[in-house]
Design a protein around this motif. Structure first.
Motif, short mmCIF file in Angstrom:
data_model
loop_
_atom_site.label_atom_id
_atom_site.label_comp_id
_atom_site.label_asym_id
_atom_site.label_seq_id
_atom_site.Cartn_x
_atom_site.Cartn_y
_atom_site.Cartn_z
N UNK A 1 -3.93 2.37 -7.57
CA UNK A 1 -3.92 1.60 -6.32
C UNK A 1 -3.02 0.36 -6.39
N UNK A 2 -2.52 0.04 -7.56
CA UNK A 2 -1.67 -1.16 -7.72
C UNK A 2 -0.27 -0.90 -7.19
N UNK A 3 0.37 -1.91 -6.61
CA UNK A 3 1.78 -1.77 -6.22
C UNK A 3 2.59 -1.47 -7.48
N UNK B 1 -1.00 20.78 -14.45
CA UNK B 1 -1.43 19.99 -15.60
C UNK B 1 -1.00 18.54 -15.45
N UNK B 2 0.23 18.33 -15.00
CA UNK B 2 0.75 16.97 -14.87
C UNK B 2 -0.04 16.19 -13.82
N UNK B 3 -0.24 16.77 -12.65
CA UNK B 3 -0.95 16.04 -11.60
C UNK B 3 -2.41 15.83 -11.99
N UNK B 4 -3.02 16.79 -12.68
CA UNK B 4 -4.40 16.63 -13.11
C UNK B 4 -4.50 15.51 -14.16
N UNK B 5 -3.55 15.45 -15.07
CA UNK B 5 -3.53 14.39 -16.08
C UNK B 5 -3.44 13.02 -15.41
N UNK B 6 -2.57 12.91 -14.41
CA UNK B 6 -2.43 11.64 -13.71
C UNK B 6 -3.70 11.29 -12.93
N UNK B 7 -4.28 12.28 -12.26
CA UNK B 7 -5.49 12.03 -11.46
C UNK B 7 -6.67 11.61 -12.33
N UNK B 8 -6.81 12.22 -13.49
CA UNK B 8 -7.96 11.92 -14.35
C UNK B 8 -7.78 10.67 -15.21
N UNK B 9 -6.58 10.46 -15.72
CA UNK B 9 -6.39 9.43 -16.74
C UNK B 9 -5.58 8.21 -16.31
N UNK B 10 -4.82 8.31 -15.23
CA UNK B 10 -3.95 7.19 -14.86
C UNK B 10 -4.34 6.58 -13.52
N UNK B 11 -4.49 7.38 -12.48
CA UNK B 11 -4.77 6.87 -11.14
C UNK B 11 -6.02 5.99 -11.06
N UNK B 12 -7.11 6.34 -11.75
CA UNK B 12 -8.29 5.46 -11.63
C UNK B 12 -8.03 4.03 -12.09
N UNK B 13 -7.05 3.83 -12.97
CA UNK B 13 -6.84 2.51 -13.55
C UNK B 13 -5.70 1.75 -12.88
N UNK B 14 -4.59 2.42 -12.57
CA UNK B 14 -3.45 1.70 -11.99
C UNK B 14 -2.94 2.35 -10.70
N UNK C 1 0.84 -1.20 0.00
CA UNK C 1 0.00 0.00 0.00
C UNK C 1 0.87 1.25 0.00
N UNK C 2 2.00 1.21 0.71
CA UNK C 2 2.89 2.36 0.77
C UNK C 2 3.64 2.55 -0.55
N UNK C 3 3.70 1.51 -1.37
CA UNK C 3 4.41 1.59 -2.64
C UNK C 3 3.46 1.49 -3.82
N UNK C 4 2.27 2.03 -3.68
CA UNK C 4 1.33 2.01 -4.79
C UNK C 4 1.78 3.04 -5.84
N UNK C 5 1.30 2.85 -7.05
CA UNK C 5 1.68 3.75 -8.14
C UNK C 5 1.33 5.19 -7.80
#
Length: 189
Positions: free
Chosen positions: A137-139, A122-135, A96-100
């Motif tokens: 929570x994964x280690x 812009x970078x953090x918004x791009x990650x929050x909208x397009x990347x974090x929902x999919x990967x 959990x401490x090493x999630x993406x």
């Protein structure tokens, strides 16, 4: 004589904790406050130990017996069930401490002081909208190239090709940061 559901339901609290024994080390401990805990008494390394197997009625008699058998199987293989449980919990906390997402936010925090505020947002918004929902929570060490590709393809299907390219670029930077900090073995991007 083994416990029955009727004996368990009718067990009343006393001034001191009461132990209702089942078999093979399993017993139900009834506290003076009325709580009922399943416990397993066993020996490991020459010492007597106890392992909590759950709270009645959340864990019924049948499930408590199954958990007892799992613990006894570990004992038969020379593994202390209590230490095994602690190791599993530590592994889960480490993952959990090493999630993406956590590592990505750490990477962003270390790099953003050198960026213009608009670029950093812009970078953090791009990650929050397009990347974090999919990967997110994964280690990070468990994220594979096909998963990352599927995430980028989702962005491409919207027609945002430049955003997809930049998201992949940012993910690569995050993976390289994780490799450099010893939390990942490779960069799947």
């Amino acid at each position: 004589m083994p416990l029955t559901d009727a004996k368990i339901r009718n067990a009343k609290p006393a001034e001191k904790a009461v132990k209702l024994f089942d078999e093979r080390g399993l017993y139900l401990e009834v506290s003076p406050a009325g709580g009922k805990w399943w416990r397993l008494k066993y020996r490991s390394g020459g010492k007597e130990k106890r392992l909590s197997l759950g709270v009645y009625p959340d864990v019924g008699l049948k499930e408590a017996r199954e958990r007892r058998e799992e613990a006894r199987a570990l004992l038969a293989n020379g593994i202390d069930p209590s230490e095994h449980r602690k190791a599993q919990k530590a592994t889960q906390q480490d993952q959990a401490a090493n999630s993406f997402e956590i590592i990505a936010r750490e990477w962003h925090g270390s790099r953003s002081p050198g960026w213009a505020p608009g670029h950093a947002s812009k970078i953090i918004r791009r990650l929050e909208l397009d990347v974090f929902p999919w990967i997110g929570s994964r280690p990070i060490a468990a994220v594979t190239a096909p998963e990352l590709l599927a995430t980028v393809r989702r962005i491409e299907t919207r027609g945002a090709l430049e955003t997809a390219h930049r998201a992949l670029q940012n993910c690569g930077q995050i993976f390289r940061y994780a490799v450099a900090t010893g939390r990942a073995e490779r960069d799947p991007s």
